[in-house]
Write an enzyme that holds these catalytic residues in place. Sequence first.
Site, mmCIF file in Angstrom:
data_model
loop_
_atom_site.group_PDB
_atom_site.id
_atom_site.type_symbol
_atom_site.label_atom_id
_atom_site.label_comp_id
_atom_site.label_asym_id
_atom_site.label_seq_id
_atom_site.Cartn_x
_atom_site.Cartn_y
_atom_site.Cartn_z
ATOM 1 N N CYS A 70 -1.702 3.219 -0.512
ATOM 2 C CA CYS A 70 -2.489 4.213 -1.251
ATOM 3 C C CYS A 70 -2.632 3.827 -2.729
ATOM 4 O O CYS A 70 -3.675 4.055 -3.341
ATOM 5 C CB CYS A 70 -1.862 5.597 -1.124
ATOM 6 S SG CYS A 70 -0.167 5.721 -1.752
ATOM 7 N N HIS A 325 2.513 9.729 -3.433
ATOM 8 C CA HIS A 325 1.215 9.298 -2.910
ATOM 9 C C HIS A 325 0.212 9.230 -4.059
ATOM 10 O O HIS A 325 0.264 10.041 -4.989
ATOM 11 C CB HIS A 325 0.730 10.284 -1.842
ATOM 12 C CG HIS A 325 -0.630 9.962 -1.298
ATOM 13 N ND1 HIS A 325 -0.856 8.906 -0.437
ATOM 14 C CD2 HIS A 325 -1.836 10.556 -1.498
ATOM 15 C CE1 HIS A 325 -2.147 8.866 -0.129
ATOM 16 N NE2 HIS A 325 -2.759 9.853 -0.759
#
Length: 383
Positions: A70, A325
Amino acid sequence: MGQGVGRPERSKSLKLEGYQTIMTAEEEEEEEAKCSVDAAKKQSQKLKAICGLADLKNEAVGLYNIGFSCCLNSLLQVLFMNRNFTAILRRIKVPFEDVEQKWSVPYQMLLLLEAMQRGKHKSVHPVGLAKCLSKHGVRLFVLYDASQLFLILWNLIKSQITNLDLGERLTDLYTIRLQEYLMCQKCLLETKKNSNLLMLPLPMFSHDSHRVRTLEDSLRCFFAPEHLTGDNMCHCKRCGKKTACLQGMKVTCLPQTLTLHLKRFSSKHGNSTQKISHYLSFPQNLDFSQILTLEQYQPDSPEEGTGLYDLFAVVAHSGSASCGHYCAYIWSLTAHKWYCFNDSSVCQVSWDDVKCTYSHAGLRWGETAYLLVYRKKESAAAV
């Protein structure tokens, strides 16, 4: 760069040849309209060469997460949506040998960019680039810090661009040029040193440990002069001993693409890294001539202008320092809309959605802006 256009000499005779005709007013209007359409088509083709098809069609394309990727995906989207970067990437020398192609980060990025822009899929697997990066020590299933990975990625790209002119263009596109100074408070001897940065590491706390609430205040804290006294005194060559000094820096050149790093991760006394989640706002527009003093902002050339910037991208982090994230909010330069790139999921968002990354002290796992990317205003920089 450009090609010269030859101008035919005017005929001294006013006689019309057989193939020449005189247009009526209506025909002239039709001809002008046709020329306008042709000019628009040429401009569209030019934009396609620079920006790529995906952005022109407002079809933002995602990247699949293929193993804690990510962070990499977010940084790639920020690079690919920047027309100045892709203009450089499209001009690289393509390696001839298959082994060289698999080793070349710029080439693999170019292949990925083409797959995103020429394909019909909403998302693309960045497998080829991931394999290439693994050969250079950037591996999958590793949690990277976005600021560190950006530096690694940028340096790999720069080191593998063989064309010196393109390398210089890449450097100029991102490099922040500063001048550091150290002044003895006794004899006023001043020493200066030039330094270059790819991003400004901005504090979340002031020198007196108060929370910084705005990006403008964080910039002022970063450039604020510091008095070095006591154990922090420096040796003065003229005085021949350690003396109290004034340490500071000033801006001499700001790049077209300016990257700001909000230092939201902190580690004290060898303890585990902690995330700083308190609120910090950032504007859509920055004016360095208004934020910094005349002593702090001294561009080398008039082309630097007044230091006006527009917000282009926000790389945001959610979660804790050990488990988080990344996603990216990016302003489309052609669609004039904000998009959220969350791996393979891409959607249009509003400025209010982007402002949610200001964060809140009570939301430990909330989304917080980590990297801010500003672009110099179009009127002040060549695109």
